[in-house]
Design a protein around this motif. Sequence first.
Motif, PDB file in Angstrom:
ATOM      1  N   GLN A 261     -13.978  -3.945  28.828  1.00 15.08           N
ATOM      2  CA  GLN A 261     -14.247  -3.763  27.661  1.00 15.08           C
ATOM      3  C   GLN A 261     -13.611  -4.877  26.771  1.00 15.08           C
ATOM      4  O   GLN A 261     -14.175  -5.194  25.804  1.00 15.08           O
ATOM      5  N   GLU A 262     -12.458  -5.329  27.233  1.00 14.87           N
ATOM      6  CA  GLU A 262     -11.816  -6.557  26.569  1.00 14.87           C
ATOM      7  C   GLU A 262     -12.725  -7.856  26.622  1.00 14.87           C
ATOM      8  O   GLU A 262     -12.976  -8.301  25.777  1.00 14.87           O
ATOM      9  N   LYS A 263     -13.413  -8.028  27.774  1.00 14.50           N
ATOM     10  CA  LYS A 263     -14.312  -9.079  27.961  1.00 14.50           C
ATOM     11  C   LYS A 263     -15.443  -8.837  27.269  1.00 14.50           C
ATOM     12  O   LYS A 263     -15.931  -9.998  26.559  1.00 14.50           O
ATOM     13  N   GLU A 264     -15.920  -7.516  27.053  1.00  8.71           N
ATOM     14  CA  GLU A 264     -17.143  -7.383  26.256  1.00  8.71           C
ATOM     15  C   GLU A 264     -16.729  -7.629  24.796  1.00  8.71           C
ATOM     16  O   GLU A 264     -17.625  -8.487  24.049  1.00  8.71           O
ATOM     17  N   ALA A 265     -15.587  -7.510  24.374  1.00 12.51           N
ATOM     18  CA  ALA A 265     -15.059  -7.601  23.084  1.00 12.51           C
ATOM     19  C   ALA A 265     -14.899  -9.171  22.822  1.00 12.51           C
ATOM     20  O   ALA A 265     -15.395  -9.699  21.835  1.00 12.51           O
ATOM     21  N   ILE A 266     -14.154  -9.871  23.940  1.00 16.68           N
ATOM     22  CA  ILE A 266     -14.365 -11.398  23.857  1.00 16.68           C
ATOM     23  C   ILE A 266     -15.740 -11.943  23.471  1.00 16.68           C
ATOM     24  O   ILE A 266     -15.844 -13.010  22.780  1.00 16.68           O
ATOM     25  N   GLU A 267     -16.557 -11.353  24.558  1.00 16.38           N
ATOM     26  CA  GLU A 267     -18.146 -11.877  24.487  1.00 16.38           C
ATOM     27  C   GLU A 267     -18.590 -11.639  23.068  1.00 16.38           C
ATOM     28  O   GLU A 267     -19.356 -12.629  22.678  1.00 16.38           O
ATOM     29  N   GLN A 268     -18.498 -10.447  22.633  1.00 17.84           N
ATOM     30  CA  GLN A 268     -18.950  -9.962  21.113  1.00 17.84           C
ATOM     31  C   GLN A 268     -18.331 -11.011  20.080  1.00 17.84           C
ATOM     32  O   GLN A 268     -18.994 -11.500  19.284  1.00 17.84           O
ATOM     33  N   GLU A 269     -16.985 -11.429  20.325  1.00 13.33           N
ATOM     34  CA  GLU A 269     -16.528 -12.160  19.413  1.00 13.33           C
ATOM     35  C   GLU A 269     -16.787 -13.776  19.444  1.00 13.33           C
ATOM     36  O   GLU A 269     -17.294 -14.325  18.689  1.00 13.33           O
ATOM     37  N   LYS A 270     -17.199 -13.971  20.765  1.00  8.91           N
ATOM     38  CA  LYS A 270     -17.648 -15.501  20.762  1.00  8.91           C
ATOM     39  C   LYS A 270     -19.244 -15.522  20.580  1.00  8.91           C
ATOM     40  O   LYS A 270     -19.690 -16.515  19.457  1.00  8.91           O
ATOM     41  N   GLU A 271     -20.024 -14.504  20.452  1.00 11.02           N
ATOM     42  CA  GLU A 271     -21.191 -14.393  19.804  1.00 11.02           C
ATOM     43  C   GLU A 271     -21.326 -14.356  18.533  1.00 11.02           C
ATOM     44  O   GLU A 271     -21.930 -15.202  17.924  1.00 11.02           O
ATOM     45  N   ALA A 272     -20.044 -13.648  17.940  1.00  9.01           N
ATOM     46  CA  ALA A 272     -19.904 -13.622  16.218  1.00  9.01           C
ATOM     47  C   ALA A 272     -19.560 -15.239  15.815  1.00  9.01           C
ATOM     48  O   ALA A 272     -20.057 -15.407  14.996  1.00  9.01           O
ATOM     49  N   ILE A 273     -18.872 -15.622  16.638  1.00 11.79           N
ATOM     50  CA  ILE A 273     -18.306 -17.090  16.248  1.00 11.79           C
ATOM     51  C   ILE A 273     -19.549 -18.075  16.582  1.00 11.79           C
ATOM     52  O   ILE A 273     -19.621 -19.173  15.560  1.00 11.79           O
ATOM     53  N   GLU A 274     -20.326 -17.787  17.408  1.00 10.47           N
ATOM     54  CA  GLU A 274     -21.569 -18.773  17.587  1.00 10.47           C
ATOM     55  C   GLU A 274     -22.484 -18.485  16.304  1.00 10.47           C
ATOM     56  O   GLU A 274     -23.174 -19.297  16.019  1.00 10.47           O
ATOM     57  N   GLN A 275     -22.642 -17.196  15.865  1.00  9.08           N
ATOM     58  CA  GLN A 275     -23.442 -16.773  14.815  1.00  9.08           C
ATOM     59  C   GLN A 275     -22.916 -17.454  13.690  1.00  9.08           C
ATOM     60  O   GLN A 275     -23.795 -17.946  12.846  1.00  9.08           O
ATOM     61  N   GLU A 276     -21.601 -17.292  13.490  1.00  9.39           N
ATOM     62  CA  GLU A 276     -21.106 -17.916  12.367  1.00  9.39           C
ATOM     63  C   GLU A 276     -21.298 -19.463  12.205  1.00  9.39           C
ATOM     64  O   GLU A 276     -21.561 -20.037  11.121  1.00  9.39           O
ATOM     65  N   LYS A 277     -20.946 -20.162  13.538  1.00  7.92           N
ATOM     66  CA  LYS A 277     -21.414 -21.629  13.583  1.00  7.92           C
ATOM     67  C   LYS A 277     -22.743 -21.813  13.188  1.00  7.92           C
ATOM     68  O   LYS A 277     -22.902 -22.847  12.406  1.00  7.92           O
ATOM     69  N   GLU A 278     -23.755 -21.140  13.795  1.00  9.45           N
ATOM     70  CA  GLU A 278     -25.116 -21.374  13.327  1.00  9.45           C
ATOM     71  C   GLU A 278     -25.492 -21.024  11.939  1.00  9.45           C
ATOM     72  O   GLU A 278     -26.229 -21.983  11.325  1.00  9.45           O
ATOM     73  N   ALA A 279     -24.706 -20.149  11.239  1.00 16.59           N
ATOM     74  CA  ALA A 279     -24.771 -19.931   9.884  1.00 16.59           C
ATOM     75  C   ALA A 279     -24.486 -21.091   9.055  1.00 16.59           C
ATOM     76  O   ALA A 279     -24.783 -21.408   8.092  1.00 16.59           O
ATOM     77  N   ILE A 280     -23.121 -21.691   9.531  1.00 18.96           N
ATOM     78  CA  ILE A 280     -22.675 -22.894   8.902  1.00 18.96           C
ATOM     79  C   ILE A 280     -23.550 -24.026   9.055  1.00 18.96           C
ATOM     80  O   ILE A 280     -23.776 -24.896   7.975  1.00 18.96           O
ATOM     81  N   GLU A 281     -23.989 -24.119  10.189  1.00 22.52           N
ATOM     82  CA  GLU A 281     -25.061 -25.495  10.466  1.00 22.52           C
ATOM     83  C   GLU A 281     -26.276 -25.094   9.409  1.00 22.52           C
ATOM     84  O   GLU A 281     -26.629 -26.116   8.841  1.00 22.52           O
ATOM     85  N   GLN A 282     -26.773 -23.911   9.530  1.00 20.54           N
ATOM     86  CA  GLN A 282     -27.894 -23.779   8.568  1.00 20.54           C
ATOM     87  C   GLN A 282     -27.637 -24.038   7.092  1.00 20.54           C
ATOM     88  O   GLN A 282     -28.244 -24.545   6.549  1.00 20.54           O
ATOM     89  N   GLU A 283     -26.244 -23.565   6.862  1.00 23.93           N
ATOM     90  CA  GLU A 283     -26.034 -23.927   5.158  1.00 23.93           C
ATOM     91  C   GLU A 283     -25.825 -25.323   5.176  1.00 23.93           C
ATOM     92  O   GLU A 283     -26.129 -25.652   4.189  1.00 23.93           O
ATOM     93  N   LYS A 284     -25.163 -25.953   6.116  1.00 19.29           N
ATOM     94  CA  LYS A 284     -25.181 -27.371   5.944  1.00 19.29           C
ATOM     95  C   LYS A 284     -26.385 -28.201   5.747  1.00 19.29           C
ATOM     96  O   LYS A 284     -26.631 -29.090   5.071  1.00 19.29           O
ATOM     97  N   GLU A 285     -27.215 -27.619   6.575  1.00 22.00           N
ATOM     98  CA  GLU A 285     -28.662 -28.154   6.621  1.00 22.00           C
ATOM     99  C   GLU A 285     -29.436 -28.072   5.382  1.00 22.00           C
ATOM    100  O   GLU A 285     -30.127 -28.943   4.838  1.00 22.00           O
ATOM    101  N   ALA A 286     -29.301 -26.774   4.826  1.00 18.69           N
ATOM    102  CA  ALA A 286     -29.825 -26.296   3.590  1.00 18.69           C
ATOM    103  C   ALA A 286     -29.184 -27.343   2.424  1.00 18.69           C
ATOM    104  O   ALA A 286     -29.794 -27.859   1.399  1.00 18.69           O
ATOM    105  N   ILE A 287     -27.716 -27.462   2.613  1.00 19.49           N
ATOM    106  CA  ILE A 287     -27.128 -28.225   1.551  1.00 19.49           C
ATOM    107  C   ILE A 287     -27.711 -29.556   1.463  1.00 19.49           C
ATOM    108  O   ILE A 287     -27.826 -30.339   0.469  1.00 19.49           O
TER     109      ILE A 287
END
Length: 327
Positions: A261-287
């Motif tokens: 469960q902890e590994k799954e939570a870490i993977e979910q956290e990593k996925e959330a971080i990646e999604q956040e990075k992707e959103a930041i990149e998209q925002e930077k690209e849009a800017i």
Amino acid sequence: MKHNIDPTIDCVFKALLGDEVNKNLLIHFLNAVMKPKKNEEIVKVTILNPYNEKEFLSDKLSIVDVKACDHVGRTFQIEIQLSIHSGLKSRIVYGWSDIYSSQLKEGQSYSQLKPVITIWLMTEDLFPEKEGFYYHFRLLDAANNVFLNEDCSIHILDLKKFNKSVIANEMERWMLFFKDAKNIDYENPPNFMNTEEMRQAMETLKRFSEKEKEYFLYQSRMNYLRVQKTIEEDMEKLRRDMARLKLEKEAIEQKKEAIEQEKEAIEQEKEAIEQEKEAIEQEKEAIEQERKLALIREQEAKAKEQEALQRERTLIEKLKSMGINPD
């Protein structure tokens, strides 16, 4: 006596209370435990599985309890128990219910059921958390003090906890006999043995002590019961070990599940971080795109402004060439 005899050994116990020649001892013992009201005493019993020394000599699994029926139809079961195991309480209830339910034959009604009374003598503690040496269980609603019926009666006598030197009644006399008779000097018995029943009981012990055949039987049962107790102790240890291993296995499985469960939570956290990075990149690209568009619009505006100025200058020059003052 030549040898000390323990009355709790099954062949001796059954000879004391299950032999036809000692039927009066059985009646006395039952009345001692039941403590009936005056004129309601047990006066006659039929032993349903009388003592037979041959069954002990030939059958290691012989039935060693005493079953009897009295003159009003009540059934009694008396058993000695030398060890405590995890299922004993359930066995006591099951034994009572088995005798009770076996009374009815096909076509008979429930009104024909008669009370069943079981009496267990324990040499070890069945209730180690309690101090009492005598327990009487019945089908009672304690909150309302109402009996469902009075057909169920289970008596438990804890010999290990019985430490009285001065007895108050005949039940206590029997308890002291079963607990201490193996240590009694038959030639100089203590005061509590100075009754007709106790003297007769000691004669039964004396027979096992002094007759070769009976003493051989006694020794055989002692050895068998020692082996049985060792097996029971080993089985109980095995059950405890198995239970401990089961708990350890469950703990390991729970720990593994927690890690997963902890590994799954870490993977979910990593996925959330990646999604956040992707959103930041998209925002930077849009800017960046918006900045570029703004720059283009600014350049276009400047070009239009330059073009407008150029047209204005051209028009002024043209007006001047025509002699017209643009001011």
